[in-house]
Design a protein around this motif. Structure first.
Motif, PDB file in Angstrom:
ATOM      1  N   ASN A  80       0.934  -1.319  -0.080  1.00  0.00           N
ATOM      2  CA  ASN A  80      -0.060   0.111   0.062  1.00  0.00           C
ATOM      3  C   ASN A  80       0.854   1.337  -0.042  1.00  0.00           C
ATOM      4  N   CYS A  81       1.770   1.166  -0.811  1.00  0.00           N
ATOM      5  CA  CYS A  81       2.854   2.494  -0.702  1.00  0.00           C
ATOM      6  C   CYS A  81       2.470   3.197  -1.846  1.00  0.00           C
ATOM      7  N   SER A  82       2.307   4.624  -1.580  1.00  0.00           N
ATOM      8  CA  SER A  82       1.852   5.648  -2.696  1.00  0.00           C
ATOM      9  C   SER A  82       3.116   6.215  -3.423  1.00  0.00           C
ATOM     10  N   THR A  86       4.132  14.933  -8.661  1.00  0.00           N
ATOM     11  CA  THR A  86       3.474  15.967  -8.232  1.00  0.00           C
ATOM     12  C   THR A  86       2.905  16.776  -9.253  1.00  0.00           C
ATOM     13  N   GLY A  87       1.561  16.967  -9.168  1.00  0.00           N
ATOM     14  CA  GLY A  87       0.609  17.659 -10.201  1.00  0.00           C
ATOM     15  C   GLY A  87       0.223  16.960 -11.166  1.00  0.00           C
ATOM     16  N   VAL A  88       0.526  15.839 -11.388  1.00  0.00           N
ATOM     17  CA  VAL A  88       0.357  14.917 -12.504  1.00  0.00           C
ATOM     18  C   VAL A  88      -0.396  13.716 -12.171  1.00  0.00           C
ATOM     19  N   ARG A  89       0.144  12.864 -11.321  1.00  0.00           N
ATOM     20  CA  ARG A  89      -0.407  11.400 -11.106  1.00  0.00           C
ATOM     21  C   ARG A  89       0.067  10.865  -9.690  1.00  0.00           C
ATOM     22  N   GLU A  90      -0.712   9.996  -9.085  1.00  0.00           N
ATOM     23  CA  GLU A  90      -0.544   9.394  -8.051  1.00  0.00           C
ATOM     24  C   GLU A  90      -1.179   8.020  -7.957  1.00  0.00           C
ATOM     25  N   SER A  91      -0.553   6.983  -7.435  1.00  0.00           N
ATOM     26  CA  SER A  91      -0.881   5.395  -7.544  1.00  0.00           C
ATOM     27  C   SER A  91      -0.552   4.783  -6.256  1.00  0.00           C
ATOM     28  N   GLN A  92      -1.364   3.862  -5.753  1.00  0.00           N
ATOM     29  CA  GLN A  92      -1.234   3.307  -4.245  1.00  0.00           C
ATOM     30  C   GLN A  92      -1.686   1.684  -4.761  1.00  0.00           C
ATOM     31  N   PRO A  93      -0.778   1.052  -5.240  1.00  0.00           N
ATOM     32  CA  PRO A  93      -0.983  -0.340  -5.702  1.00  0.00           C
ATOM     33  C   PRO A  93      -0.860  -1.162  -4.165  1.00  0.00           C
ATOM     34  N   ASP A  94      -1.493  -2.311  -4.188  1.00  0.00           N
ATOM     35  CA  ASP A  94      -1.821  -3.178  -3.112  1.00  0.00           C
ATOM     36  C   ASP A  94      -0.218  -3.607  -2.581  1.00  0.00           C
ATOM     37  N   SER A 110       8.337   7.881   5.894  1.00  0.00           N
ATOM     38  CA  SER A 110       6.916   7.612   6.129  1.00  0.00           C
ATOM     39  C   SER A 110       6.166   8.539   5.150  1.00  0.00           C
ATOM     40  N   SER A 111       6.525   9.274   4.074  1.00  0.00           N
ATOM     41  CA  SER A 111       6.150  10.044   3.306  1.00  0.00           C
ATOM     42  C   SER A 111       5.564   9.373   1.840  1.00  0.00           C
ATOM     43  N   VAL A 112       4.856   9.890   1.046  1.00  0.00           N
ATOM     44  CA  VAL A 112       4.305   9.548  -0.234  1.00  0.00           C
ATOM     45  C   VAL A 112       5.847   9.317  -0.926  1.00  0.00           C
ATOM     46  N   VAL A 113       5.971   8.410  -1.710  1.00  0.00           N
ATOM     47  CA  VAL A 113       7.266   8.352  -2.407  1.00  0.00           C
ATOM     48  C   VAL A 113       7.247   9.359  -3.627  1.00  0.00           C
ATOM     49  N   ASP A 114       8.118  10.308  -3.847  1.00  0.00           N
ATOM     50  CA  ASP A 114       8.212  11.462  -4.746  1.00  0.00           C
ATOM     51  C   ASP A 114       8.938  10.860  -5.943  1.00  0.00           C
TER      52      ASP A 114
END
Length: 215
Positions: A80-82, A86-94, A110-114
């Motif tokens: 469940n890592c995101s 930035t500004g374009v897309r984000e995904s959080q696969p199982d 602990s942050s969303v992967v940039d």
């Protein structure tokens, strides 16, 4: 103007700009939801809590970890890592995996992967119980844009895997043997998923060891 949170429909794609997506995804009310953004739309998805989804999720991670261990493939699996452009897309696969040389530069913290700072994972996997149509459609297109090497959809009801190789020149194609994990046949994982339907799963590991010793 109606606030996006007032017109938000869960488990479907809703037109929104990036700032609206961030506002919703950071709302404590959706802390346990999965968040996607693609092509000017966002999807806030409730996490499945059913035993079938949980069982096949566990079987997939166990099987891949075991295969990598047998084959000496460096790997780092994330649940469940995101991943965010930035500004374009984000995904959080199982499930997602960094493999071989990418392991050394895999993200931590602990942050969303940039994705402006880190490479995408080699492999992204969706466990599809109630979201199969979307996982095969929009999320596959999103994974193509993220430039992962492979994208898999696990059909929980059928214990089947739709595996796709992401092509360098765009698009994807169905595969039946992993390219990211050479010598791993998708059919072996499907058989493991079918065997994991039994109440006692103790024999699944033994069977997988036998299969992996043969390749």
């Amino acid at each position: 103007m109606i606030a996006i949170k007032d017109k938000l429909t869960i488990d479907t794609w809703v037109t929104a700009n990036w700032n609206e997506f961030i506002e919703v995804s950071e709302n404590p009310a959706y802390q346990k939801a999965r968040c996607y953004y693609y092509n000017g739309k966002m999807r806030i998805e409730t996490m499945s809590i059913g035993p079938d989804h949980a069982s096949q999720h566990g079987t997939m991670t166990f099987a891949i970890n075991l295969f990598c261990t047998f084959k000496g493939i460096p790997h780092r699996g994330l649940v469940n890592c995101s991943y965010r452009k930035t500004g374009v897309r984000e995904s959080q696969p199982d499930i997602s995996y960094y493999l071989r040389e990418r392991v050394q530069s895999a993200p931590t913290g602990s942050s969303v992967v940039d994705l402006d700072q880190f490479s995408p994972p080699n492999l992204a996997i969706e466990i599809a119980d109630t979201t199969l149509s979307d996982d095969k459609g929009e999320k596959r297109l999103l994974s193509e844009e993220l430039k992962v090497d492979e994208y898999w959809v696990v059909d929980v009801q059928k214990a089947q895997i739709l595996a796709f190789e992401i092509l360098a020149d765009g698009g994807s194609r169905r595969i039946y043997q992993s390219q990211a994990l050479p010598e791993l046949a998708i059919s072996v994982l499907e058989e493991a998923l079918e065997r994991s339907r039994q109440p006692d799963q103790s024999q699944v590991a033994t069977w997988l060891v036998t299969q992996f010793q043969q390749v």
